[in-house]
Every structure is written in structure tokens, then in C-alpha cells.
Motif scaffolding. Structure first.
Motif, short mmCIF file in Angstrom:
data_model
loop_
_atom_site.label_atom_id
_atom_site.label_comp_id
_atom_site.label_asym_id
_atom_site.label_seq_id
_atom_site.Cartn_x
_atom_site.Cartn_y
_atom_site.Cartn_z
N LEU A 22 0.86 -1.18 0.00
CA LEU A 22 0.00 0.00 0.00
C LEU A 22 0.89 1.23 0.00
O LEU A 22 1.65 1.47 0.95
CB LEU A 22 -0.91 0.00 1.23
CG LEU A 22 -1.77 1.26 1.44
CD1 LEU A 22 -2.75 1.45 0.29
CD2 LEU A 22 -2.52 1.17 2.77
N LEU A 23 0.83 2.02 -1.07
CA LEU A 23 1.60 3.25 -1.20
C LEU A 23 0.64 4.43 -1.03
O LEU A 23 -0.40 4.48 -1.68
CB LEU A 23 2.28 3.33 -2.56
CG LEU A 23 3.04 2.08 -3.05
CD1 LEU A 23 3.67 2.33 -4.41
CD2 LEU A 23 4.09 1.65 -2.04
N VAL A 24 0.99 5.37 -0.16
CA VAL A 24 0.12 6.50 0.13
C VAL A 24 0.94 7.78 0.12
O VAL A 24 2.04 7.83 0.69
CB VAL A 24 -0.57 6.35 1.50
CG1 VAL A 24 -1.49 7.54 1.78
CG2 VAL A 24 -1.33 5.05 1.60
N THR A 25 0.40 8.82 -0.51
CA THR A 25 1.00 10.14 -0.42
C THR A 25 -0.01 11.11 0.16
O THR A 25 -1.20 11.06 -0.18
CB THR A 25 1.50 10.64 -1.79
OG1 THR A 25 2.05 11.96 -1.62
CG2 THR A 25 0.39 10.70 -2.82
N ALA A 26 0.47 12.01 1.05
CA ALA A 26 -0.44 12.94 1.71
C ALA A 26 0.29 14.22 2.09
O ALA A 26 1.29 14.17 2.81
CB ALA A 26 -1.05 12.30 2.97
N ASN A 27 -0.20 15.34 1.59
CA ASN A 27 0.27 16.64 2.07
C ASN A 27 -0.55 16.96 3.31
O ASN A 27 -1.76 17.13 3.25
CB ASN A 27 0.07 17.71 1.00
CG ASN A 27 0.64 19.06 1.42
OD1 ASN A 27 0.43 19.52 2.54
ND2 ASN A 27 1.36 19.70 0.52
N VAL A 28 0.12 17.01 4.46
CA VAL A 28 -0.59 17.13 5.74
C VAL A 28 -0.40 18.50 6.39
O VAL A 28 -0.69 18.69 7.56
CB VAL A 28 -0.13 16.03 6.72
CG1 VAL A 28 -0.56 14.65 6.23
CG2 VAL A 28 1.39 16.07 6.92
N GLY A 29 0.08 19.48 5.60
CA GLY A 29 0.36 20.78 6.17
C GLY A 29 -0.81 21.40 6.89
O GLY A 29 -0.67 21.92 8.01
N SER A 30 -1.99 21.33 6.29
CA SER A 30 -3.15 22.00 6.90
C SER A 30 -3.64 21.28 8.15
O SER A 30 -4.33 21.89 8.97
CB SER A 30 -4.28 22.13 5.88
OG SER A 30 -4.77 20.87 5.50
N LEU A 31 -3.29 20.01 8.32
CA LEU A 31 -3.70 19.30 9.53
C LEU A 31 -3.14 19.97 10.77
O LEU A 31 -3.78 20.02 11.83
CB LEU A 31 -3.22 17.84 9.51
CG LEU A 31 -3.71 16.93 8.40
CD1 LEU A 31 -3.26 15.50 8.68
CD2 LEU A 31 -5.21 16.99 8.23
N PHE A 32 -1.92 20.50 10.65
CA PHE A 32 -1.25 21.08 11.80
C PHE A 32 -1.61 22.55 12.00
O PHE A 32 -1.17 23.17 12.96
CB PHE A 32 0.26 20.87 11.68
CG PHE A 32 0.63 19.42 11.69
CD1 PHE A 32 0.73 18.73 12.87
CD2 PHE A 32 0.83 18.73 10.50
CE1 PHE A 32 1.05 17.37 12.89
CE2 PHE A 32 1.14 17.38 10.50
CZ PHE A 32 1.24 16.69 11.70
N GLU A 33 -2.41 23.09 11.07
CA GLU A 33 -2.98 24.41 11.30
C GLU A 33 -4.18 24.32 12.23
O GLU A 33 -4.51 25.27 12.92
CB GLU A 33 -3.39 25.04 9.96
CG GLU A 33 -2.30 25.09 8.89
CD GLU A 33 -1.06 25.83 9.35
OE1 GLU A 33 -1.20 26.89 9.98
OE2 GLU A 33 0.06 25.35 9.07
N ASP A 34 -4.84 23.16 12.23
CA ASP A 34 -6.00 22.94 13.10
C ASP A 34 -5.96 21.50 13.61
O ASP A 34 -6.81 20.68 13.27
CB ASP A 34 -7.30 23.22 12.34
CG ASP A 34 -8.53 23.17 13.23
OD1 ASP A 34 -8.37 23.03 14.47
OD2 ASP A 34 -9.65 23.26 12.70
N PRO A 35 -4.95 21.16 14.42
CA PRO A 35 -4.76 19.75 14.81
C PRO A 35 -5.90 19.19 15.65
O PRO A 35 -6.17 17.98 15.59
CB PRO A 35 -3.44 19.78 15.60
CG PRO A 35 -3.31 21.18 16.08
CD PRO A 35 -3.92 22.04 15.00
#
Length: 490
Positions: A22-35
Motif C-alpha cells: 500500500l503506497l500513500v502520499t499525503a500533504n498534511v500541512g493544513s492538519l497542523f494548522e487545526d490539529p
């Protein structure tokens, strides 16, 4: 969804057997703006996909880890990683390698990339490459490398040279590579983050846009770098990350504005200049500004099938980077509101920024009889402004080779390299420092199991992440340690 028999549990995946990846790519920058609101739903959706597909090998490539202010988000990043590692769904993944580029104080090196790998206990033949000694090391145990990871030799990391960056603003763009041998099959896994579009108005001027050309330059030079790697040789590669590929905005605007009239609103501040496209009744149908791209039917229009024909950035490279058919909506830019999980923001033309690509050699490693699922994760869940993209494949065993040599790019690839890169000296040689010349500080962290009462709550399958130190430290203080993770920083 019915799970193919090849996905289902086996007591052991023999060394001569294909394995489910299982290969996954995720830009998670905005998650840490509203964790508080976003991290937990993201983790739940990801873990549900792991449970559904039951892979032997999970590769998760993250971009923009920590968001815009890493120094303020570091504790949330640590909690995010620990919660992922301790989730019951990951209990049988007994080998873990995590590489987190966290040294935000180093403008020259910081990429905010995170490469996370989980190996199920069913796999018994797994090795990882050492890029310094150029030898294989047995992959076993759980190791998290974070902070300044420049001297960690089981990964190769590079930031793109400063003169590659638009407007010479050196932001967090680059790649991080690992190499694996699983069941005697060798491949590279490359996490990459390319440049974004700074202005919709500039992107509208022509295709390829100035931003597209900058992305292509960095991508082509990365391919050339891997082909000509005399130290480590060239092996099949899977490249997945935030390519920031955008639709042909010039073509999209033309398609959307046929029979409309154009009205330019010029502001004293050029940043506020907008173009309105109006119908015969004077209604605004489309508005384009530097950071505005808004259609009167925004939430439906960009999920229709017509848009995919304007996904053109990969066209010149399709002989060198294969991709499975895209049959899912654009992965960016989604609203960051949990109450609007399927809505696009009206800031950019929705596009397929997040991709999973592979070299022709890597494509040959795949079991052709496998479904090869390529899709979004959390389509109906708020996952931040990017939806993660996954590819589920079966990789053949015994496809490795004993000797790895650099590979001269094919004539057609060399033509593209010459056209894209020219004769500029555009790559700063990565410094392969001897670990002994720069002493590392190593500390060991006890990882505790969550007891049954803390594994779930009335809201779902994970503890609520209310504060940086909650979700882990406060709920495990009475538990017994189950593993030791080596965390190395400089």
C-alpha cells in the motif's frame, strides 16, 4: 468492497511469494494548522484503509509535516506519529522505519518531508539500503529518526538548489529516497514535493505555465540524478508525493468562458487584480484572481469528467513515469472545514496535485492479475486541503538483481533533459558525510501499548488529540512498554 483473496490474512508470506503493498502520499500541512479538529479524523480514515486492504508493506509519504510553523507544531507531530504507531490496526507491523525531516532551523536542508514505512510480521525477508556504505542492512525493529537527519544513511534526502525556486524564494521543496529489498525484489521509494502555482493569473497566461516549467525542470533533473547515480546504481523506482501538478488553467478558463464577456477589475494593488467572466445577464460565472478561482457552480463543475483532459503536466514524461488511470476527483484544494468534507475551496482550479508514479522498470514488478486500486482516502471526510492518494498493488518476488549500475538515460529522455535543464549547473551535490565525523546523539524512547479502555471512545476508534501531550503520555502512564524505538538526531 469485497477484498480479493490475495489481500486476506496469511500466516506467512514466503520469500518467493508476491506481497501486497500500500503506497500513500499525503500533504498534511493544513492538519497542523487545526490539529484539534483534523488530526484524529485523518488518522481514522487512513487506518480504516489499512484495515480494509490488509497489506504486508505500507509506505506513507508525507509533505509539509508540521504546517507553516513547524516550531509551534512539533509536539503535535510527535503525537501524530506515536498515535499512528500505537494504533491497534498497526500492531502486527513489527518492523517500522520512520524518517522525519524536522530541523526547521536549517534553510539549506529542511524539506518538511516524512517517509514512514511499516512491515507486517508476515514478511520475513526485508532489507533496507545504506546509501553511505552502499550495502544492505536487515530491516527489523522499530526505528524513528527525527530532528536533523542529514547523517542518517538509510535514506537519501536533498533540497532542490536555490536557483530552481521561483522568485528565488527558498521554500521546503525537495525529495527523500529509500531503497528496499523485499522477497528478493529491489525498488526505490521516492517522496517528492514540487513547486506550487503562486498566481492563478500567471498560470492562465499560457500552457505550460511558468510554474509548470519550473516543476518539470526539477522533476526531470531528479530522474536524471537517479539514472546517473554511479554510487548506488539505478533500480526500479516508485515516486509518490505532492507533485503540485495543475490543470492547464489557460485551457480550463477557455472551456468555462465560451460566450462569456471578460471584465478586468484593476486594483491599485496588483495582488487584488481580478478578471470576471460574465454572461449576457451580467452575472459573474467565473472569477479569477491571484488566489481566487471561483465558478458559479464550483462544487459540481470540477467533479465532472471533462476536467481530466486538462490534466496535462505529465504528458511529456509518460514514457518515463507510468501512472494508473485516474478515476477520482481532483485531490486539491478541499475546504479545511469538517462540515464541508467534499467541497473545494475557491482559491485554485481543482487539480490532481498528489500522484503515485513509477518507472517502466517498476511497472514490470507488478502482478498484472491484481486489481491495482488507485484512489483517494477519506473522500467523504475532511482530510485537510489535500486528500491523500493511495495505490494498492501486488509486487512480484525474486525480481532483484545483484549488481546495480548507473543507467544512461534513453535517447528520448536525454532530449527532454537537454530541453528542460540545458547546460546549467543545476544540482548541488549532496554531501555524504561519514557518520563518525559528525557524532550523533541517540536516545531511546519507550513506546507503550494502549489498554483496551483507551483504544476506543464513544466518538470512534482513537483517543481524542486535545493537546500536544494528550493522546499518548497521559493515557499510557500505567502501561508496560512493548518496544524500544531508536531516535537519532544530530
Amino acid at each position: 468492497m469485497d477484498i480479493p483473496s490475495s489481500h486476506k490474512n496469511k500466516n506467512l508470506v514466503e520469500c518467493g511469494s508476491n506481497f501486497n503493498a500500500l503506497l500513500v502520499t499525503a500533504n498534511v500541512g493544513s492538519l497542523f494548522e487545526d490539529p484539534i479538529q483534523l488530526l484524529r479524523p485523518w488518522l481514522i480514515a487512513f487506518l480504516e484503509k489499512v484495515t480494509e486492504l490488509n497489506p504486508e508493506f505500507v509506505a506513507l509519504h508525507l509533505q509539509e509535516v508540521g504546517g507553516k510553523t513547524y516550531e509551534k507544531s512539533l509536539e503535535y507531530v510527535e503525537a501524530f506519529i506515536k498515535q499512528l504507531c500505537e494504533a491497534p490496526q498497526m500492531h502486527e507491523y513489527e518492523t517500522v522505519r520512520i524518517f522525519m525531516d524536522e530541523d526547521f532551523s536549517s534553510a539549506e536542508h529542511f524539506t518538511a518531508l516524512g517517509n514512514l514505512y511499516f512491515v507486517h510480521k508476515r514478511l520475513k525477508s526485508v532489507r533496507i539500503w545504506n546509501f553511505l556504505t552502499r550495502t544492505w542492512e536487515k530491516a527489523e525493529g522499530k526505528h524513528i529518526f527525527s530532528g536533523n537527519i542529514e547523517t542518517i544513511s538509510s535514506k537519501e534526502k536533498s533540497k532542490f538548489p536555490q536557483h530552481f525556486f521561483p522568485e528565488c524564494k527558498w521554500s521546503r521543496k525537495g525529495f527523500m529516497r529509500t531503497r528496499w529489498e523485499i522477497n528478493n525484489t529491489v525498488f526505490d521509494l521516492v517522496n517528492i514535493h514540487l513547486f506550487h502555482d503562486a498566481s492563478n493569473l500567471a498560470a492562465c497566461e499560457e500552457f505550460p505555465s511558468v510554474y509548470c516549467k519550473t516543476r518539470r525542470r526539477a522533476l526531470v533533473h531528479t530522474l536524471e540524478r537517479f539514472h546517473l547515480d554511479e554510487k548506488n546504481g539505478f533500480v526500479p523506482l516508485f515516486m509518490f508525493g505532492d507533485f503540485n501538478f495543475r490543470c492547464d488553467v489557460e485551457g480550463v478558463v477557455k472551456a468555462l468562458t465560451e460566450n462569456l464577456t471578460t471584465h478586468r477589475v484593476q486594483s491599485a494593488k496588483s495582488d487584488n487584480t481580478k478578471i470576471h467572466y460574465r454572461n449576457s445577464s451580467g452575472d459573474n460565472i467565473l472569477t479569477v484572481g491571484k488566489k481566487e478561482f471561483s465558478h458559479a457552480d464550483h462544487q459540481l463543475k470540477f467533479k465532472e469528467s471533462w476536467l481530466i483532459k486538462f490534466d496535462r503536466e505529465l504528458e511529456p514524461l509518460r514514457d518515463f513515469l507510468h501512472e494508473f488511470l485516474i478515476e477520482f476527483p481532483p485531490s486539491y484544494p478541499y475546504e479545511e472545514d469538517p462540515d464541508m468534507p467534499t467541497d473545494y475551496m475557491s482559491t485554485r482550479c481543482p487539480s490532481w496535485c498528489d500522484r503515485i508514479l513509477m518507472s517502466p522498470q517498476a511497472k514490470l514488478l507488478l502482478d498484472e492479475g491484481f486489481p491495482n486500486l488507485y484512489n483517494l482516502i477519506g473522500e467523504n471526510v475532511c482530510m485537510g486541503d489535500h486528500k491523500p492518494v493511495y495505490l494498492n498493488v501486488s509486487i512480484k518476488a525474486n525480481q532483484g538483481q545483484e549488481n546495480y549500475t548507473a543507467q544512461t538515460p534513453s535517447e528520448s529522455l536525454q532530449i527532454i533533459i537537454n530541453e528542460t535543464v540545458g547546460s546549467d549547473v543545476i544540482w548541488r551535490e549532496q554531501c555524504q558525510m561519514d557518520a563518525t565525523s559528525m557524532p550523533c546523539k541517540t536516545r531511546y524512547v519507550n513506546i507503550h501499548p494502549l489498554n483496551a479502555d483507551n483504544l476506543t471512545n464513544k466518538n470512534g476508534g482513537l483517543p481524542v488529540l486535545d493537546a500536544p501531550n494528550e493522546g499518548f503520555q497521559n493515557i499510557v502512564h500505567n502501561a508496560h512498554p512493548i518496544a524500544i524505538l531508536k531516535e537519532t538526531t544530530v
